[in-house]
Design a protein around this motif. Structure first.
Motif, PDB file in Angstrom:
ATOM      1  N   LYS A 237      -8.696   2.653   2.454  1.00  0.00           N
ATOM      2  CA  LYS A 237      -9.736   1.849   1.808  1.00  0.00           C
ATOM      3  C   LYS A 237      -9.184   1.070   0.621  1.00  0.00           C
ATOM      4  N   ASP A 238      -8.231   1.655  -0.105  1.00  0.00           N
ATOM      5  CA  ASP A 238      -7.680   0.967  -1.272  1.00  0.00           C
ATOM      6  C   ASP A 238      -6.885  -0.270  -0.868  1.00  0.00           C
ATOM      7  N   LEU A 239      -6.129  -0.160   0.211  1.00  0.00           N
ATOM      8  CA  LEU A 239      -5.368  -1.318   0.681  1.00  0.00           C
ATOM      9  C   LEU A 239      -6.314  -2.399   1.198  1.00  0.00           C
ATOM     10  N   ASP A 240      -7.372  -1.993   1.890  1.00  0.00           N
ATOM     11  CA  ASP A 240      -8.389  -2.965   2.317  1.00  0.00           C
ATOM     12  C   ASP A 240      -8.945  -3.720   1.114  1.00  0.00           C
ATOM     13  N   ALA A 241      -9.328  -2.978   0.080  1.00  0.00           N
ATOM     14  CA  ALA A 241      -9.929  -3.603  -1.100  1.00  0.00           C
ATOM     15  C   ALA A 241      -8.968  -4.593  -1.745  1.00  0.00           C
ATOM     16  N   LEU A 242      -7.708  -4.200  -1.865  1.00  0.00           N
ATOM     17  CA  LEU A 242      -6.694  -5.083  -2.433  1.00  0.00           C
ATOM     18  C   LEU A 242      -6.560  -6.362  -1.617  1.00  0.00           C
ATOM     19  N   GLU A 243      -6.376  -6.206  -0.309  1.00  0.00           N
ATOM     20  CA  GLU A 243      -6.063  -7.371   0.511  1.00  0.00           C
ATOM     21  C   GLU A 243      -7.271  -8.286   0.712  1.00  0.00           C
ATOM     22  N   ILE A 244      -8.453  -7.719   0.860  1.00  0.00           N
ATOM     23  CA  ILE A 244      -9.646  -8.553   1.038  1.00  0.00           C
ATOM     24  C   ILE A 244      -9.912  -9.380  -0.214  1.00  0.00           C
ATOM     25  N   THR A 245      -9.750  -8.767  -1.388  1.00  0.00           N
ATOM     26  CA  THR A 245      -9.915  -9.517  -2.636  1.00  0.00           C
ATOM     27  C   THR A 245      -8.858 -10.607  -2.764  1.00  0.00           C
ATOM     28  N   ALA A 246      -7.608 -10.263  -2.471  1.00  0.00           N
ATOM     29  CA  ALA A 246      -6.517 -11.238  -2.584  1.00  0.00           C
ATOM     30  C   ALA A 246      -6.709 -12.395  -1.605  1.00  0.00           C
TER      31      ALA A 246
ATOM     32  N   GLY B 270       0.816  -1.205   0.000  1.00  0.00           N
ATOM     33  CA  GLY B 270       0.000   0.000   0.000  1.00  0.00           C
ATOM     34  C   GLY B 270       0.849   1.253   0.000  1.00  0.00           C
ATOM     35  N   ARG B 271       0.171   2.397   0.133  1.00  0.00           N
ATOM     36  CA  ARG B 271       0.852   3.682   0.135  1.00  0.00           C
ATOM     37  C   ARG B 271       1.414   3.998   1.517  1.00  0.00           C
ATOM     38  N   ASP B 272       2.421   4.876   1.558  1.00  0.00           N
ATOM     39  CA  ASP B 272       2.932   5.291   2.862  1.00  0.00           C
ATOM     40  C   ASP B 272       2.040   6.357   3.494  1.00  0.00           C
ATOM     41  N   VAL B 273       1.179   7.002   2.701  1.00  0.00           N
ATOM     42  CA  VAL B 273       0.165   7.920   3.218  1.00  0.00           C
ATOM     43  C   VAL B 273      -1.190   7.382   2.761  1.00  0.00           C
ATOM     44  N   PRO B 274      -2.005   6.836   3.678  1.00  0.00           N
ATOM     45  CA  PRO B 274      -3.250   6.188   3.281  1.00  0.00           C
ATOM     46  C   PRO B 274      -4.179   7.102   2.494  1.00  0.00           C
ATOM     47  N   ASP B 275      -4.812   6.501   1.450  1.00  0.00           N
ATOM     48  CA  ASP B 275      -5.875   7.149   0.671  1.00  0.00           C
ATOM     49  C   ASP B 275      -5.444   8.450  -0.004  1.00  0.00           C
ATOM     50  N   ARG B 276      -4.140   8.615  -0.251  1.00  0.00           N
ATOM     51  CA  ARG B 276      -3.660   9.782  -0.992  1.00  0.00           C
ATOM     52  C   ARG B 276      -2.574   9.351  -1.966  1.00  0.00           C
ATOM     53  N   PRO B 277      -2.501   9.964  -3.154  1.00  0.00           N
ATOM     54  CA  PRO B 277      -1.391   9.648  -4.068  1.00  0.00           C
ATOM     55  C   PRO B 277      -0.062   9.884  -3.358  1.00  0.00           C
ATOM     56  N   SER B 278       0.781   8.895  -3.363  1.00  0.00           N
ATOM     57  CA  SER B 278       2.003   8.985  -2.574  1.00  0.00           C
ATOM     58  C   SER B 278       2.966   7.909  -3.059  1.00  0.00           C
ATOM     59  N   PHE B 279       3.960   7.592  -2.224  1.00  0.00           N
ATOM     60  CA  PHE B 279       4.879   6.511  -2.511  1.00  0.00           C
ATOM     61  C   PHE B 279       4.317   5.199  -1.980  1.00  0.00           C
ATOM     62  N   LEU B 280       4.632   4.097  -2.666  1.00  0.00           N
ATOM     63  CA  LEU B 280       4.298   2.785  -2.144  1.00  0.00           C
ATOM     64  C   LEU B 280       5.344   2.392  -1.111  1.00  0.00           C
TER      65      LEU B 280
END
Length: 253
Positions: free
Chosen positions: A92-101, A15-25
């Motif tokens: 939320k994006d990391l949740d979506a990724l991990e729950i699907t995976a 995921g990102r180093d800053v949740p829910d914002r364009p940032s670095f992974l």
């Protein structure tokens, strides 16, 4: 690791180093280091990947690692029917990724290892719930000491996979979390508990499935053989999964 010469591919969610914002992974290097030294090839699966692509990637790896890290975000409590507390930090994006995976890996019977946040999201994705915030007590779950320092004991259930890998029912671990498992998912069982009653390790209820979640950070404690063996056993299980899948493909009509 396994005697099989195949080096398993292990998907690692990032995921990102800053949740829910364009940032670095962000991925802590210690995960990459321990997977490669245990004989695996890490393959990152990043946020922003759509659900179909996530399932496509999961089908092409041999295991799934759900990592944690310093200041990792918390799973959204809506996934277990609660409102977020002020202390809860959500991606939320990391949740979506991990729950699907997790859902797809679980349907395939693929080996899965969750560490810290990864343990929490594994439990949530499989139907469990979390304590959103641990109040301060006799045991400091957000240790001030370096993460390569063990700070408390973990009591392991006799006969569990973790007890076998640890060589006993008492394991020294580190601690860097403010959430913890509340209700264990139906397909998981609690096998490790700290002295204040917090669940810090879970395993599949099916002994033939390699599914483990640990609330502590074994990737930072590799100077202790018990923690090294956890990753070696995970990678060996992924290699066996890969070999079995290869056999199925070659014998299919």
């Amino acid at each position: 690791m396994s005697d099989d010469l195949h080096r398993p591919l292990i998907g690692v969610t990032v995921g990102r180093d800053v949740p829910d914002r364009p940032s670095f992974l962000r991925l802590t290097e210690s995960y990459v280091r321990v997977l490669t030294t245990s004989g695996a090839i890490p393959v990152v699966i990043v946020t922003g990947t759509d659900s179909a692509a996530i399932r496509h990637l999961v089908e092409r790896v041999d295991g799934l690692l759900l990592p944690g890290g310093v200041d990792a975000p918390d799973p959204h409590p809506r996934h277990f029917g609660e409102e977020a507390r002020p202390e809860t930090v959500i991606d939320k994006d990391l949740d979506a990724l991990e729950i699907t995976a997790i859902a797809h890996a679980n349907s395939l019977g693929m080996p899965m290892l969750g560490v810290c946040r990864g343990c929490q999201i594994l439990n949530v994705a499989l139907g469990g719930s979390l304590v959103q915030h641990l109040e301060p007590g006799d045991l400091n779950h957000l240790q001030d000491l370096p993460l390569d320092t063990e700070t408390h004991d973990l009591r392991l259930e006799a006969g569990s996979r973790l007890a076998a890998l640890s060589g006993g029912t008492l394991l020294r671990v580190n601690s860097l979390h403010h959430q913890a498992i509340a209700r264990t998912a139906p397909v998981l069982r609690a096998v490790g508990t700290s002295q204040d009653g917090v669940v810090e390790a879970v395993e599949s209820t099916d002994p033939d499935r390699w599914t483990v979640g640990v609330q502590y950070h074994p990737e930072e404690l590799l100077h202790q053989p018990a923690h090294r063996r956890l990753f070696d056993d995970f990678v060996a299980s992924c290699a066996r999964y890969a070999a079995a899948r290869h056999t199925e493909r070659n014998t299919a009509p």
